[in-house]
Design a protein around this motif. Sequence first.
Motif, PDB file in Angstrom:
ATOM      1  N   SER A  16       0.820  -1.222   0.000  1.00 47.47           N
ATOM      2  CA  SER A  16       0.000   0.000   0.000  1.00 47.47           C
ATOM      3  C   SER A  16       0.850   1.267   0.000  1.00 47.47           C
ATOM      4  O   SER A  16       0.379   2.329  -0.394  1.00 47.47           O
ATOM      5  CB  SER A  16      -0.950   0.004   1.194  1.00 47.47           C
ATOM      6  N   GLU A  17       2.106   1.152   0.415  1.00 48.50           N
ATOM      7  CA  GLU A  17       3.009   2.306   0.382  1.00 48.50           C
ATOM      8  C   GLU A  17       3.874   2.322  -0.876  1.00 48.50           C
ATOM      9  O   GLU A  17       4.220   3.384  -1.375  1.00 48.50           O
ATOM     10  CB  GLU A  17       3.903   2.306   1.617  1.00 48.50           C
ATOM     11  N   ALA A  18       4.216   1.152  -1.409  1.00 48.26           N
ATOM     12  CA  ALA A  18       5.142   1.081  -2.539  1.00 48.26           C
ATOM     13  C   ALA A  18       4.464   1.283  -3.887  1.00 48.26           C
ATOM     14  O   ALA A  18       5.015   1.933  -4.774  1.00 48.26           O
ATOM     15  CB  ALA A  18       5.866  -0.264  -2.531  1.00 48.26           C
ATOM     16  N   VAL A  19       3.280   0.746  -4.068  1.00 45.23           N
ATOM     17  CA  VAL A  19       2.635   0.765  -5.385  1.00 45.23           C
ATOM     18  C   VAL A  19       2.195   2.159  -5.842  1.00 45.23           C
ATOM     19  O   VAL A  19       2.385   2.504  -7.003  1.00 45.23           O
ATOM     20  CB  VAL A  19       1.460  -0.236  -5.425  1.00 45.23           C
ATOM     21  N   PRO A  20       1.610   2.996  -4.978  1.00 43.25           N
ATOM     22  CA  PRO A  20       1.131   4.295  -5.463  1.00 43.25           C
ATOM     23  C   PRO A  20       2.208   5.186  -6.097  1.00 43.25           C
ATOM     24  O   PRO A  20       1.891   6.020  -6.925  1.00 43.25           O
ATOM     25  CB  PRO A  20       0.547   4.965  -4.216  1.00 43.25           C
ATOM     26  N   GLY A  21       3.459   4.995  -5.762  1.00 41.84           N
ATOM     27  CA  GLY A  21       4.516   5.835  -6.322  1.00 41.84           C
ATOM     28  C   GLY A  21       5.102   5.328  -7.631  1.00 41.84           C
ATOM     29  O   GLY A  21       5.990   5.959  -8.189  1.00 41.84           O
ATOM     30  N   ASP A  23       5.456   4.439 -11.611  1.00 40.16           N
ATOM     31  CA  ASP A  23       4.938   4.904 -12.895  1.00 40.16           C
ATOM     32  C   ASP A  23       4.340   3.712 -13.651  1.00 40.16           C
ATOM     33  O   ASP A  23       4.403   2.565 -13.200  1.00 40.16           O
ATOM     34  CB  ASP A  23       6.026   5.616 -13.705  1.00 40.16           C
ATOM     35  N   HIS A  24       3.750   3.981 -14.782  1.00 41.56           N
ATOM     36  CA  HIS A  24       3.036   2.963 -15.555  1.00 41.56           C
ATOM     37  C   HIS A  24       3.926   1.778 -15.918  1.00 41.56           C
ATOM     38  O   HIS A  24       3.523   0.620 -15.782  1.00 41.56           O
ATOM     39  CB  HIS A  24       2.460   3.603 -16.822  1.00 41.56           C
ATOM     40  N   ASN A  25       5.143   2.037 -16.370  1.00 43.94           N
ATOM     41  CA  ASN A  25       6.046   0.959 -16.785  1.00 43.94           C
ATOM     42  C   ASN A  25       6.441   0.056 -15.618  1.00 43.94           C
ATOM     43  O   ASN A  25       6.458  -1.173 -15.750  1.00 43.94           O
ATOM     44  CB  ASN A  25       7.301   1.530 -17.453  1.00 43.94           C
ATOM     45  N   LEU A  26       6.743   0.654 -14.479  1.00 42.89           N
ATOM     46  CA  LEU A  26       7.119  -0.150 -13.312  1.00 42.89           C
ATOM     47  C   LEU A  26       5.920  -0.931 -12.775  1.00 42.89           C
ATOM     48  O   LEU A  26       6.053  -2.066 -12.337  1.00 42.89           O
ATOM     49  CB  LEU A  26       7.709   0.729 -12.218  1.00 42.89           C
ATOM     50  N   LEU A  27       4.744  -0.333 -12.824  1.00 36.83           N
ATOM     51  CA  LEU A  27       3.542  -1.028 -12.370  1.00 36.83           C
ATOM     52  C   LEU A  27       3.267  -2.255 -13.234  1.00 36.83           C
ATOM     53  O   LEU A  27       2.884  -3.310 -12.731  1.00 36.83           O
ATOM     54  CB  LEU A  27       2.352  -0.077 -12.370  1.00 36.83           C
ATOM     55  N   GLU A  28       3.500  -2.147 -14.541  1.00 41.90           N
ATOM     56  CA  GLU A  28       3.358  -3.312 -15.430  1.00 41.90           C
ATOM     57  C   GLU A  28       4.289  -4.441 -14.998  1.00 41.90           C
ATOM     58  O   GLU A  28       3.893  -5.607 -14.986  1.00 41.90           O
ATOM     59  CB  GLU A  28       3.689  -2.940 -16.880  1.00 41.90           C
TER      60      GLU A  28
END
Length: 70
Positions: A16-21, A23-28
């Motif tokens: 919950s702390e790591a994901v919101p920061g 960007d789109h490429n890293l989230l993929e």
Amino acid sequence: MIAASIGGGGVEVSISEAVPGLDHNLLELVLAAVAHAGGSHEQLGLRENPDGTLTRTRHTSLFPWPKDKA
């Protein structure tokens, strides 16, 4: 850090702390890593054929690794 926590190296991460920061490429990449760690690329399913018989099928990954965008 998220990848290290998936690898079982004893690293703890608060998603919950790591994901919101991210960007789109890293989230993929994170989504693909979680799907891979969960074994979604190795799961088998059953398909019913028109004649009523069943066929085992291999599922594709729930979230495949992103293609190179370069």
